[in-house]
Design a protein around this motif. Structure first.
Motif, PDB file in Angstrom:
ATOM      1  N   TYR A  45       0.815  -1.220   0.000  1.00  0.00           N
ATOM      2  CA  TYR A  45       0.000   0.000   0.000  1.00  0.00           C
ATOM      3  C   TYR A  45       0.849   1.271   0.000  1.00  0.00           C
ATOM      4  N   PHE A  46       2.149   1.146  -0.222  1.00  0.00           N
ATOM      5  CA  PHE A  46       3.063   2.272  -0.065  1.00  0.00           C
ATOM      6  C   PHE A  46       2.626   3.491  -0.877  1.00  0.00           C
ATOM      7  N   GLU A  47       2.427   3.336  -2.172  1.00  0.00           N
ATOM      8  CA  GLU A  47       2.080   4.471  -3.034  1.00  0.00           C
ATOM      9  C   GLU A  47       0.709   5.052  -2.676  1.00  0.00           C
ATOM     10  N   GLU A  48      -0.249   4.183  -2.343  1.00  0.00           N
ATOM     11  CA  GLU A  48      -1.582   4.657  -1.964  1.00  0.00           C
ATOM     12  C   GLU A  48      -1.527   5.504  -0.687  1.00  0.00           C
ATOM     13  N   VAL A  49      -0.785   5.023   0.307  1.00  0.00           N
ATOM     14  CA  VAL A  49      -0.647   5.759   1.571  1.00  0.00           C
ATOM     15  C   VAL A  49       0.080   7.078   1.327  1.00  0.00           C
ATOM     16  N   LYS A  50       1.144   7.035   0.533  1.00  0.00           N
ATOM     17  CA  LYS A  50       1.894   8.258   0.222  1.00  0.00           C
ATOM     18  C   LYS A  50       0.983   9.293  -0.429  1.00  0.00           C
ATOM     19  N   LYS A  51       0.169   8.862  -1.365  1.00  0.00           N
ATOM     20  CA  LYS A  51      -0.733   9.775  -2.060  1.00  0.00           C
ATOM     21  C   LYS A  51      -1.764  10.373  -1.098  1.00  0.00           C
ATOM     22  N   LYS A  52      -2.334   9.547  -0.219  1.00  0.00           N
ATOM     23  CA  LYS A  52      -3.335  10.047   0.738  1.00  0.00           C
ATOM     24  C   LYS A  52      -2.729  11.091   1.670  1.00  0.00           C
ATOM     25  N   ILE A  53      -1.507  10.854   2.105  1.00  0.00           N
ATOM     26  CA  ILE A  53      -0.858  11.801   3.018  1.00  0.00           C
ATOM     27  C   ILE A  53      -0.469  13.073   2.270  1.00  0.00           C
ATOM     28  N   GLU A  54       0.022  12.932   1.036  1.00  0.00           N
ATOM     29  CA  GLU A  54       0.378  14.115   0.232  1.00  0.00           C
ATOM     30  C   GLU A  54      -0.829  15.020   0.005  1.00  0.00           C
ATOM     31  N   GLU A  55      -2.012  14.437  -0.070  1.00  0.00           N
ATOM     32  CA  GLU A  55      -3.229  15.209  -0.323  1.00  0.00           C
ATOM     33  C   GLU A  55      -3.691  16.029   0.880  1.00  0.00           C
ATOM     34  N   LEU A  56      -3.170  15.726   2.061  1.00  0.00           N
ATOM     35  CA  LEU A  56      -3.554  16.495   3.246  1.00  0.00           C
ATOM     36  C   LEU A  56      -3.012  17.917   3.108  1.00  0.00           C
ATOM     37  N   ASN A  57      -3.826  18.899   3.399  1.00  0.00           N
ATOM     38  CA  ASN A  57      -3.382  20.295   3.249  1.00  0.00           C
ATOM     39  C   ASN A  57      -2.449  20.741   4.370  1.00  0.00           C
ATOM     40  N   ILE A  58      -2.150  19.864   5.320  1.00  0.00           N
ATOM     41  CA  ILE A  58      -1.277  20.211   6.440  1.00  0.00           C
ATOM     42  C   ILE A  58       0.175  19.791   6.202  1.00  0.00           C
ATOM     43  N   VAL A  59       0.412  18.975   5.194  1.00  0.00           N
ATOM     44  CA  VAL A  59       1.741  18.398   4.963  1.00  0.00           C
ATOM     45  C   VAL A  59       2.654  19.414   4.294  1.00  0.00           C
TER      46      VAL A  59
END
Length: 174
Positions: A45-59
């Motif tokens: 799930y590495f790429e999926e998790v990375k994408k979900k976290i990148e989409e957070l406006n706080i990162v």
């Protein structure tokens, strides 16, 4: 310049290094320490998790690193955020863990001053050569902005005063 580090404190992510210079002048060296948390996705799930976290406006940023925990190596996401936004990241990570997509998160509980010390190899009661920029004076204290820690310097410091703080349990033996 060379400084003898007395203490490292913080105001959110602003690091305040209390020190003395070569002439025993009182100094405060200001630095910035980014707050980060390691998120350990399951490899599938590495790429999926990375994408979900990148989409957070706080990162503020993500770096992929290899880290070892309890003898096992993982490909992890080093997620940079403001300290105030930690609860938002935590709730997303908790949901991802419930879904079985991450193993967990690490180093969220390490104090920001400890992260600064570990990341920059700077510890109290030692001398360091530092590249600093003079910002001004507050009363009898020189204030600097840290540009770079150059190296630790091996030399003694003649302490004039030392304080000890002990914790004791009141009352008699049971």
């Amino acid at each position: 310049m060379e400084f003898f580090i007395l203490s490292i404190e913080h105001e959110k992510q602003k690091i305040l290094i209390f020190a003395r210079d070569e002439n025993r002048n009182k100094c405060i060296i200001e630095a910035f320490q980014p707050f980060y948390v390691y998120v350990i996705p399951k490899e599938s799930y590495f790429e999926e998790v990375k994408k979900k976290i990148e989409e957070l406006n706080i990162v503020k940023g993500i770096v992929i690193e290899n880290k070892k925990w309890i003898g096992k190596e993982y490909r992890v996401l080093k997620v940079f955020i403001d300290m105030d936004d930690y609860e938002k990241l935590k709730s997303v990570c908790d949901r991802l863990k419930e879904e079985g997509k991450i193993i967990g998160k690490k180093e969220a509980d390490i104090p920001i001053t400890k992260k600064f010390s570990l990341d920059n190899n700077v510890y109290p009661l030692r001398w360091y050569e530092m590249d600093v920029e003079f910002k001004g004076r507050i009363r009898d204290v020189n204030v600097y902005k840290l540009k770079k820690v150059i190296r630790e310097v091996e030399k003694p410091y003649d302490l004039k005063t030392i304080a000890l703080d002990i914790e004791i349990l009141a009352g008699g033996r049971k």
